[in-house]
Enzyme design. Structure first.
Site, PDB file in Angstrom:
ATOM      1  N   HIS A 185       0.843  -1.204   0.000  1.00  0.00           N
ATOM      2  CA  HIS A 185       0.000   0.000   0.000  1.00  0.00           C
ATOM      3  C   HIS A 185       0.877   1.253   0.000  1.00  0.00           C
ATOM      4  O   HIS A 185       1.687   1.448   0.891  1.00  0.00           O
ATOM      5  CB  HIS A 185      -0.904  -0.020   1.236  1.00  0.00           C
ATOM      6  CG  HIS A 185      -2.101   0.870   1.139  1.00  0.00           C
ATOM      7  ND1 HIS A 185      -2.818   1.260   2.244  1.00  0.00           N
ATOM      8  CD2 HIS A 185      -2.744   1.438   0.066  1.00  0.00           C
ATOM      9  CE1 HIS A 185      -3.832   2.013   1.871  1.00  0.00           C
ATOM     10  NE2 HIS A 185      -3.794   2.131   0.543  1.00  0.00           N
ATOM     11  N   ASP A 211      -5.560   4.354   3.995  1.00  0.00           N
ATOM     12  CA  ASP A 211      -6.991   4.529   3.751  1.00  0.00           C
ATOM     13  C   ASP A 211      -7.654   5.091   5.001  1.00  0.00           C
ATOM     14  O   ASP A 211      -7.455   4.579   6.120  1.00  0.00           O
ATOM     15  CB  ASP A 211      -7.636   3.176   3.404  1.00  0.00           C
ATOM     16  CG  ASP A 211      -7.170   2.643   2.060  1.00  0.00           C
ATOM     17  OD1 ASP A 211      -6.660   3.457   1.252  1.00  0.00           O
ATOM     18  OD2 ASP A 211      -7.313   1.432   1.835  1.00  0.00           O
ATOM     19  N   HIS A 249     -14.070   4.744   0.664  1.00  0.00           N
ATOM     20  CA  HIS A 249     -13.032   5.191   1.603  1.00  0.00           C
ATOM     21  C   HIS A 249     -12.218   6.286   0.913  1.00  0.00           C
ATOM     22  O   HIS A 249     -12.444   6.587  -0.260  1.00  0.00           O
ATOM     23  CB  HIS A 249     -12.113   4.024   2.021  1.00  0.00           C
ATOM     24  CG  HIS A 249     -11.273   3.500   0.928  1.00  0.00           C
ATOM     25  ND1 HIS A 249     -11.740   2.631  -0.064  1.00  0.00           N
ATOM     26  CD2 HIS A 249      -9.951   3.724   0.603  1.00  0.00           C
ATOM     27  CE1 HIS A 249     -10.776   2.340  -0.909  1.00  0.00           C
ATOM     28  NE2 HIS A 249      -9.656   2.998  -0.530  1.00  0.00           N
ATOM     29  N   HIS A 285      -8.388   7.179  -0.165  1.00  0.00           N
ATOM     30  CA  HIS A 285      -6.981   6.798  -0.251  1.00  0.00           C
ATOM     31  C   HIS A 285      -6.156   8.095  -0.213  1.00  0.00           C
ATOM     32  O   HIS A 285      -6.329   8.966  -1.052  1.00  0.00           O
ATOM     33  CB  HIS A 285      -6.696   6.029  -1.544  1.00  0.00           C
ATOM     34  CG  HIS A 285      -5.248   5.710  -1.730  1.00  0.00           C
ATOM     35  ND1 HIS A 285      -4.657   4.612  -1.153  1.00  0.00           N
ATOM     36  CD2 HIS A 285      -4.260   6.353  -2.433  1.00  0.00           C
ATOM     37  CE1 HIS A 285      -3.389   4.586  -1.474  1.00  0.00           C
ATOM     38  NE2 HIS A 285      -3.113   5.626  -2.255  1.00  0.00           N
TER      39      HIS A 285
END
Length: 263
Positions: free
Chosen positions: A156, A160, A235, A237
């Protein structure tokens, strides 16, 4: 035998009768003032002197009274002039006092106004140099560099923030929008060049609220969260980078914390 006195117009008056007439005449002369006229010259002179002295005294008294009246009038006039002058002086002093009080009040008001303006400018400067979380009252649901097949790099590249679809997304600090549109796997995304030279990215948005070239400030709403692009659900990011290019990411939580944001 008793004798009665003869009467008639040719009868000579007796001695007693003549004496009585003389006395009566002297009395009459005295009453009419003839005797006074025939008095000695010294007495007349004394009487005249007394009359003259009385006239002189009357004139002297009259002059003194007039002088006193004039002096009193002059004193009253002087007192009136002094009172008027004193009143004018007091009025000037009161006017000067009021003018000084007004000047001080205006100076104080100006000083307070300038202080408020300085405080407002300082507050605005601090605000513009401050940072905030991209989603108010949220939390990190997926951490930085979390591994998995969901990401093409194998980890990642951001974090998030939990956010239902349509939640307001804010610029974390002051900067200029350098990208606003479709970003492939990021879906609808925005990239902002921050004033400190770093970059921040906001992905998977349901809608955009800014355009390229627009300046933004801390906490300004720039869009709404969503689930566009490569996303498993609504969500936000969020990434922090050293350049606008993919792969220059840095830890976004550490980045925010270094700018005073509690996440």
């Amino acid at each position: 035998m008793a004798f009665a006195r003869a009467t008639g117009k040719h009868r000579r008056p007796s001695r007693l009768t003549r004496k009585g007439a003389t006395i009566a005449g002297v009395a009459a002369l005295t009453t009419s003032g003839v005797v006074g006229t025939l008095s000695a010259p010294a007495m007349a002179a004394e009487s005249t002197a007394a009359d003259d002295t009385g006239i002189n005294q009357a004139v002297s008294v009259g002059d003194t009274l007039a002088d006193r009246i004039d002096a009193q009038a002059a004193a009253q006039q002087e007192a009136a002039e002094e009172a008027a002058a004193k009143k004018k002086a007091e009025e000037r002093a009161e006017a000067a006092r009021k003018a000084e009080a007004k000047r001080k009040a205006e100076a104080k008001a100006k000083k307070e106004r300038e202080a408020k303006e300085r405080a407002a400018r300082e507050a605005e400067r601090k605000r513009l140099n401050s940072y905030t979380a991209p989603v108010e009252g949220s939390y990190v649901s997926t951490g930085y560099q979390t591994g998995g097949a969901l990401w093409s790099s194998g980890s990642h590249s951001g974090v998030d923030f939990h956010a239902a679809s349509g939640t307001a997304v804010h610029a974390v600090g002051s900067g200029t929008v350098v990208e606003a549109g479709w970003g492939g796997a990021y879906g609808n995304n925005i990239v902002i060049k921050m004033n400190d030279g770093t970059y921040t990215q906001y992905g998977h948005l349901s809608s955009l609220g800014v355009t390229v070239g627009q300046s933004v400030t801390p906490g300004e709403q720039i869009g709404l969260s969503g689930s566009t692009g490569n996303s498993t659900g609504p969500h936000l990011h969020f990434e922090a980078r050293t350049s606008p290019e993919y792969g220059s990411d840095i830890d976004p939580v550490a980045y925010l914390r270094s700018h005073g944001v509690n996440v």
